[in-house]
Design a protein around this motif. Structure first.
Motif, PDB file in Angstrom:
ATOM      1  N   CYS A   6     -94.427  25.803  26.289  1.00  0.00           N
ATOM      2  CA  CYS A   6     -93.736  25.738  24.987  1.00  0.00           C
ATOM      3  C   CYS A   6     -92.726  26.879  24.865  1.00  0.00           C
ATOM      4  CB  CYS A   6     -94.753  25.808  23.851  1.00  0.00           C
ATOM      5  SG  CYS A   6     -94.705  24.413  22.750  1.00  0.00           S
ATOM      6  N   SER A   7     -93.120  28.067  25.287  1.00  0.00           N
ATOM      7  CA  SER A   7     -92.193  29.209  25.237  1.00  0.00           C
ATOM      8  C   SER A   7     -90.987  28.977  26.129  1.00  0.00           C
ATOM      9  CB  SER A   7     -92.905  30.492  25.672  1.00  0.00           C
ATOM     10  OG  SER A   7     -93.859  30.859  24.717  1.00  0.00           O
ATOM     11  N   LYS A   8     -91.209  28.437  27.321  1.00  0.00           N
ATOM     12  CA  LYS A   8     -90.098  28.148  28.227  1.00  0.00           C
ATOM     13  C   LYS A   8     -89.151  27.114  27.615  1.00  0.00           C
ATOM     14  CE  LYS A   8     -92.499  29.060  32.600  1.00  0.00           C
ATOM     15  NZ  LYS A   8     -92.999  28.448  33.844  1.00  0.00           N
ATOM     16  N   ILE A   9     -89.708  26.092  26.981  1.00  0.00           N
ATOM     17  CA  ILE A   9     -88.873  25.073  26.335  1.00  0.00           C
ATOM     18  C   ILE A   9     -88.033  25.722  25.237  1.00  0.00           C
ATOM     19  CG2 ILE A   9     -88.943  23.056  24.796  1.00  0.00           C
ATOM     20  CD1 ILE A   9     -91.336  22.054  26.526  1.00  0.00           C
ATOM     21  N   LYS A  10     -88.661  26.549  24.415  1.00  0.00           N
ATOM     22  CA  LYS A  10     -87.936  27.194  23.315  1.00  0.00           C
ATOM     23  C   LYS A  10     -86.841  28.127  23.820  1.00  0.00           C
ATOM     24  CE  LYS A  10     -91.644  26.691  19.986  1.00  0.00           C
ATOM     25  NZ  LYS A  10     -92.711  27.307  19.195  1.00  0.00           N
ATOM     26  N   ASP A  11     -87.055  28.729  25.001  1.00  0.00           N
ATOM     27  CA  ASP A  11     -86.059  29.635  25.583  1.00  0.00           C
ATOM     28  C   ASP A  11     -84.941  28.906  26.318  1.00  0.00           C
ATOM     29  OD1 ASP A  11     -87.387  31.861  24.638  1.00  0.00           O
ATOM     30  OD2 ASP A  11     -88.377  32.316  26.541  1.00  0.00           O
ATOM     31  N   ARG A  12     -85.254  27.772  26.946  1.00  0.00           N
ATOM     32  CA  ARG A  12     -84.312  27.163  27.890  1.00  0.00           C
ATOM     33  C   ARG A  12     -83.723  25.818  27.493  1.00  0.00           C
ATOM     34  NH1 ARG A  12     -87.901  28.341  33.251  1.00  0.00           N
ATOM     35  NH2 ARG A  12     -88.142  30.566  32.902  1.00  0.00           N
TER      36      ARG A  12
END
Length: 171
Positions: A19-25
């Motif tokens: 989820c963090s990667k999606i929000k960042d990328r």
């Protein structure tokens, strides 16, 4: 306005990382939210109760988007996801009733907190929490572990899920 909820399968215990990667990328224009529905359980350790938060559906991340093709193109570039769940050959959002149910029992942070209630004449009465007014979906309870087991259709399959429920009295 985004309304379609899709489910991404990931390695268990890596839900928040993806989820963090999606929000960042991934461009925020492609989705409105990425989240992991969670449950707050009470555990007794050395005579003291402590809260632990665990995913409601281990190994799954939810995303709300109306542009699943472009979102998926961006998602493919991120390590850590197994697949976007499909219905046959096509990406398929969860049914609106399923999304409404999850939205209805979770708070603004997508957490399910403790419900409280009592038992009278073998009938469960919930007095507070996300199960308030939903007594009919409770299939069984475990008073010792402070859990209610409810049946919920998820991706068209019935699932028995555990929701925290404190029974404060029984008569």
């Amino acid at each position: 306005m985004y309304s379609n909820w899709y489910v991404i399968q990931v390695q268990s215990k890596s839900e928040h990382r993806l989820c963090s990667k999606i929000k960042d990328r991934v461009s925020k224009e492609l989705y409105s939210d990425c989240f992991v529905p969670q449950v707050e359980y009470l555990f007794k350790k050395d005579g003291i109760f402590e809260k632990r938060i665990k995913p409601l559906f281990p190994g799954y991340v939810f995303v709300i988007t109306n542009n699943i093709r472009d979102f998926y193109d961006s998602l493919k570039r991120i390590n850590g996801f197994k697949k976007l769940l499909t219905d046959g050959e096509d990406f398929s959002p969860i049914r609106q009733e399923e999304a409404d149910f999850i939205a209805g029992i979770t708070d603004k942070d997508r957490n399910i907190s403790l419900s409280e209630g009592y038992i009278v004449n073998s009938k469960i009465v919930v007095t507070s929490g996300p199960l308030l007014g939903r007594e009919g979906i409770i299939k069984k309870i475990d008073r010792h572990k402070r859990l209610a087991f409810i049946e919920f259709d998820f991706m068209g399959q019935p699932q028995l899920i555990k929701i925290p429920l404190e029974i404060v009295s029984k008569s």
